[in-house]
Structure formats: C-alpha cells, structure tokens
Design an enzyme around this catalytic site. Structure first.
Site, PDB file in Angstrom:
ATOM      1  N   CYS A 334      13.851   6.686 -18.070  1.00 16.86           N
ATOM      2  CA  CYS A 334      13.039   6.773 -17.859  1.00 16.86           C
ATOM      3  C   CYS A 334      12.429   6.651 -17.118  1.00 16.86           C
ATOM      4  O   CYS A 334      11.968   7.730 -15.871  1.00 16.86           O
ATOM      5  CB  CYS A 334      11.756   6.408 -19.362  1.00 16.86           C
ATOM      6  SG  CYS A 334      11.869   5.624 -20.288  1.00 16.86           S
ATOM      7  N   HIS A 379       8.044   4.610 -23.608  1.00 16.94           N
ATOM      8  CA  HIS A 379       8.636   6.442 -22.743  1.00 16.94           C
ATOM      9  C   HIS A 379       7.673   6.313 -21.790  1.00 16.94           C
ATOM     10  O   HIS A 379       6.619   6.117 -21.666  1.00 16.94           O
ATOM     11  CB  HIS A 379       8.958   7.169 -24.150  1.00 16.94           C
ATOM     12  CG  HIS A 379       9.349   8.125 -23.062  1.00 16.94           C
ATOM     13  ND1 HIS A 379      11.126   7.747 -22.615  1.00 16.94           N
ATOM     14  CD2 HIS A 379       8.943   9.150 -23.387  1.00 16.94           C
ATOM     15  CE1 HIS A 379      11.420   9.149 -22.041  1.00 16.94           C
ATOM     16  NE2 HIS A 379      11.051  10.222 -22.181  1.00 16.94           N
ATOM     17  N   HIS A 391      11.363  14.214 -17.845  1.00 16.67           N
ATOM     18  CA  HIS A 391      11.218  12.555 -17.773  1.00 16.67           C
ATOM     19  C   HIS A 391      13.091  12.772 -17.934  1.00 16.67           C
ATOM     20  O   HIS A 391      13.448  13.626 -18.513  1.00 16.67           O
ATOM     21  CB  HIS A 391      11.096  12.380 -19.209  1.00 16.67           C
ATOM     22  CG  HIS A 391      10.937  12.857 -20.293  1.00 16.67           C
ATOM     23  ND1 HIS A 391      11.005  12.327 -21.285  1.00 16.67           N
ATOM     24  CD2 HIS A 391      11.199  14.649 -20.545  1.00 16.67           C
ATOM     25  CE1 HIS A 391      11.005  13.331 -22.310  1.00 16.67           C
ATOM     26  NE2 HIS A 391      10.971  14.706 -22.172  1.00 16.67           N
TER      27      HIS A 391
END
Length: 417
Positions: A334, A379, A391
């Site tokens: 990520c 994240h 993402h």
C-alpha cells in the site's frame, strides 16, 4: 492466651493453695484438744476439712472460670475494635478517588484554535497554537489560566477554552494505538499463537487498537481486525497536539517548496512525454519484423495537480500486491504504491503508511480532493474522487478501487498538491 492472662491464672492458683494450707491448721488444732475426744475430733475435723476443701475447690473453679471469661470477653472486645479500625481504614481508602490517565488531560473546545502564551495573561507572547479537539497536559492552575504542555510547547491558556479531566471527551477526540516494536508483526484471527495468520505488519507502523485482553491486543489492518501479542507492541493514547510558532512557519515553508517542486516536475514530465510522442511519430521503419507481444500500455504522468496524480494511479488497477514491493507493474504494497505514484511526479515520500500521515499538509475527510493521500490504521490509498480510493489492498485483490472512501475509519488525509 497472652502473658497477662497467664499471670492472672497463676495468682488464682496461689490463692487457692493458701486456702488449703489454712484447712490443715484447723485439723491439727482439733487433734491437740485431747486424746479422749480423738475419734470425735478426727471425724469433726475430717468433715470440716472435706467441706472446706469442697468450698475451696468450688472457689478456685469460679475464680479460674471468671478469669477466663474476662479474658475471652477482652479478646472479643479487642477483635471488635480491630475490625472497626480496619473498616474505618477501608472506608477512608474507598473514599479516595482513583487517579486515571485522563485527570490531567485537557481538550481544546474552540472554533479553530487558541493561542498558547508565555505568561498567564493576554499580553503574553504567543508561543504556539492549540487547535480544536487537540489535547494538552495541565501542569498547574494560576487564577483563570492553566499552565499546559502539548507537543513541543509549554505555556498558558485561559481555562474557559479547555475541558479538563473529561475521559469521554478525551477518548472521543483521541485514539488508542499500538506501535509495532518488532521487525515483522504477525496478526492472527484469534488471541492465540496457534490461530490462523491474518496478515503481517512491519516495524514502525502504528495500528488502531480495538480491544485489549489478557496480554493480547486487537488491531485493525487492511485484511480485517486481528490479534497481536502485547509483547510486540506499545499501546498508548494518541491526540492531536499543539503546533509551536516555529513548527508552523517551517510547515508553511515546506508546503510551498513541495508545491513548487511538484509543479516543476510535472512540467518536465509533460515536456518529456511530448518529445517522446513526436519522436515516435516521425520515426520510420525499414524491413519487416515480427510484431511485438501485446502488453499493457501506461501513459506517463502529465500535469501538476491532484487530479493528474489520481489519473496516473488508476492505470495500475489490477496489478499485483507484493508485501514490501514498490513496483507499479510487478507488485507493490500500500505505501509502496503511493510512494511510487508520487515519485513519478518528482515527489519523494516514505515507504511507510504511518509516516505518510505526516507528509504534505492535513485536510478534513469532508474536503478530500483527487490525489489526496488517505491514511487508515496500517494502510494508505489515493483518493480519486466520487468517494473512492485506489490502493494496493491485499495479495488476494491486488491494486483496486474501494468505495466508500471511509470503508474503514480514516486516520488522516494529507494533501501534496
């Protein structure tokens, strides 16, 4: 039985012995009264002696019984007094309030921010700002002013701008976090080392805490909510804190430099793309050659704003997720995805979802624009508009779109352009 009790019983026994000795003297006196009356005197003496002995025995028993009774009653009284004292102490202890971690925490409740001053008065020099819903520690009270510490600032704020010791308010504006203190943290589906592995988190990441129980901590990661051993994380409350005057000046300067650098990089990228396009269009081909294998084509970055960042990032949807990776085509995690997208625009960013919470400048979740970096617990993604982010999600899904953008609690939104 204590020492005093033993002394009292000994005294009773000595008294009884003296009484018995007196009874013997009476018997000897009867014998010396005359030989002719020996039998009668002996019988009389025996009877008297028997009666005296019986009376003496009864007296001794009564004395001992009385002594023991008094001693028992004294012990009971002592126990009652000790019990009453214990109860009194317990009651005093119960009346003393237990200090909590929120007692000295004050939360700013203002429209925008309140100034932190060098002295307790409106004439004091402004040392920094405490923004609404930010926290400080109250060190002392001076009249209508609190002496506070927050972030790197220590100074004075008028008390009516702060709410002190409200645990519910503090919990609502802060968040419980777990800082990862091991190289690779295993997140499991249950609070057991035997439970299935849900995901992994690198050292230095900060995760939202959902629950703490018997040495295990439940945290939120992209794969879901899972459990980690408390031995490998450090839990604490995290609040927004004050910004010093120097920190504010440095932040504004950095934001301006990043804007200018990003605009310059975007102009260079646009020029390079135009030159490449002209070169490929004017070049001819000679002879015959086998056609190249079909491959996915990616447009180079163009423009110097958030929308350009979002458009560029969306091209890589469908590509793989690789833990620790930074390749937009062969696999990224990520933070590696966000880092590499912005690197194409000449912006250097850290390879850490927690560190990305401090880049650029913050905006509210209700004011997100395309290109903004959206940070979650463990994240991060890029906002593309339409309440959607792009993402690098998980190994199972790769790089993808997710809507709504607040599918998980948003920790921060950072803007570069």
């Amino acid at each position: 039985m204590n020492r005093n009790s033993i002394r009292r019983v000994t005294t009773c026994c000595l008294t009884a012995a003296a009484v018995l000795a007196n009874s013997s003297l009476v018997s000897h006196a009867a014998v010396s009264a005359g030989a002719g009356n020996l039998i009668a005197a002996a019988q009389e003496t025996e009877a008297v002696q028997g009666a005296d002995n019986a009376a003496t025995s009864a007296g001794i028993s009564q004395i001992i019984a009385s002594s023991l009774t008094e001693e028992a009653e004294g012990a009971q009284d002592a126990e009652k007094q000790a019990g009453a004292a214990d109860t009194s102490i317990q009651n005093v202890q119960n009346e003393v309030p237990v200090k909590t971690e929120f007692d000295d925490i004050a939360i700013a409740q203002v429209d925008n921010y309140v100034n932190i001053r060098s002295t307790p008065g409106e004439d004091g020099e402004v040392l920094g700002k405490l923004y609404n819903d930010s926290a400080c520690t109250v060190l002392a009270t001076e009249g209508e002013w609190y002496k506070i510490h927050s972030g790197n600032v220590e100074g004075y704020i008028k008390s009516n701008f702060l709410v002190l010791g409200d645990a519910d308010l503090a919990k609502s504006v802060g968040r419980r976090v777990a800082d990862v203190s091991t190289d690779i943290l295993n997140v499991r589906t249950d609070a057991s080392t035997e439970a299935e592995l849900l995901g992994q988190v690198p050292e230095g990441e900060t995760l939202n805490v959902i629950e703490e129980n018997n040495g295990w901590v439940k945290v939120a990661i992209e794969e879901g909510d899972g459990w980690v051993s408390g031995d490998y994380v450090e839990c604490s409350m995290r609040y927004k804190v004050a910004e010093s005057k120097e920190e504010e000046e440095a932040r504004l300067k950095k934001e301006e430099e990043e804007r200018l650098a990003a605009e310059a990089a975007a102009r260079q990228a646009t020029a390079a793309a135009a030159a490449q396009s002209q070169g490929s269009g004017s070049s001819g081909s000679s002879g015959s050659s086998a056609p190249a294998a079909p491959s996915k084509a990616y447009n180079p970055p163009s423009g110097g704003n958030g929308q350009a960042v979002a458009d560029y990032a969306c091209q890589f949807v469908g590509n793989p997720y690789v833990w620790g990776g930074t390749s937009l085509t062969n696999g990224a995690d990520c933070s590696g995805f966000v880092m590499s997208v912005y690197a194409a625009f000449g912006v250097g960013l850290p390879h850490s979802s927690s560190a990305l919470q401090g880049v650029g400048y913050g905006v509210g979740a209700d004011a997100m624009q395309p290109g903004d970096i959206v940070c979650y617990s463990g994240h991060v993604g890029i906002y593309v508009g339409g309440n959607t982010i792009v993402h690098a999600s998980t190994e199972a899904t790769g790089i993808k779109y997710t809507s709504p953008a607040n599918y998980r609690p948003i920790v921060a939104v950072r803007r570069i352009f």
